[in-house]
Scaffold this motif. Structure first.
Motif, PDB file in Angstrom:
ATOM      1  N   GLU A  53       0.832  -1.206   0.000  1.00  0.00           N
ATOM      2  CA  GLU A  53       0.000   0.000   0.000  1.00  0.00           C
ATOM      3  C   GLU A  53       0.864   1.252   0.000  1.00  0.00           C
ATOM      4  N   ALA A  54       1.935   1.245   0.788  1.00  0.00           N
ATOM      5  CA  ALA A  54       2.832   2.397   0.823  1.00  0.00           C
ATOM      6  C   ALA A  54       3.488   2.609  -0.536  1.00  0.00           C
ATOM      7  N   GLY A  55       3.858   1.540  -1.212  1.00  0.00           N
ATOM      8  CA  GLY A  55       4.445   1.658  -2.546  1.00  0.00           C
ATOM      9  C   GLY A  55       3.460   2.215  -3.556  1.00  0.00           C
ATOM     10  N   ILE A  56       2.212   1.786  -3.464  1.00  0.00           N
ATOM     11  CA  ILE A  56       1.179   2.296  -4.372  1.00  0.00           C
ATOM     12  C   ILE A  56       0.960   3.782  -4.139  1.00  0.00           C
ATOM     13  N   MET A  57       0.887   4.189  -2.881  1.00  0.00           N
ATOM     14  CA  MET A  57       0.697   5.610  -2.558  1.00  0.00           C
ATOM     15  C   MET A  57       1.871   6.438  -3.054  1.00  0.00           C
ATOM     16  N   LYS A  58       3.085   5.920  -2.896  1.00  0.00           N
ATOM     17  CA  LYS A  58       4.275   6.629  -3.361  1.00  0.00           C
ATOM     18  C   LYS A  58       4.241   6.774  -4.876  1.00  0.00           C
ATOM     19  N   SER A  59       3.840   5.714  -5.566  1.00  0.00           N
ATOM     20  CA  SER A  59       3.749   5.754  -7.026  1.00  0.00           C
ATOM     21  C   SER A  59       2.719   6.773  -7.484  1.00  0.00           C
ATOM     22  N   LYS A  60       1.560   6.815  -6.824  1.00  0.00           N
ATOM     23  CA  LYS A  60       0.524   7.778  -7.183  1.00  0.00           C
ATOM     24  C   LYS A  60       1.004   9.202  -6.943  1.00  0.00           C
TER      25      LYS A  60
END
Length: 71
Positions: A53-60
């Motif tokens: 989830e943290a990686g997805i948020m960072k990507s967004k």
């Protein structure tokens, strides 16, 4: 059939089609997530869902930053 019956039939068909398409899309998304997670496990990388989830948020956030700088 009068106009109200046609509208009701259209609404019911629309809801059925929407529900079917939504269900298929959720299934595809779930399968893709499970497949990616299993590849991480095959490679010996222990991944927690919080990290994902943290990686997805960072990507967004990075994608939004790029859009802001381009605009």
């Amino acid at each position: 059939m009068n106009f109200v019956q046609y509208m009701l039939a259209f609404l019911v068909l629309y809801l059925c089609a929407y529900a079917l398409i939504n269900r298929v899309c959720q299934c595809i998304e779930h399968c893709a997530t499970a497949r990616a997670y299993s590849k991480f496990r095959e490679n010996g990388v222990l991944v927690k869902m919080d990290d994902v989830e943290a990686g997805i948020m960072k990507s967004k956030k990075e994608k939004n930053n790029v859009k802001e700088t381009v605009s």
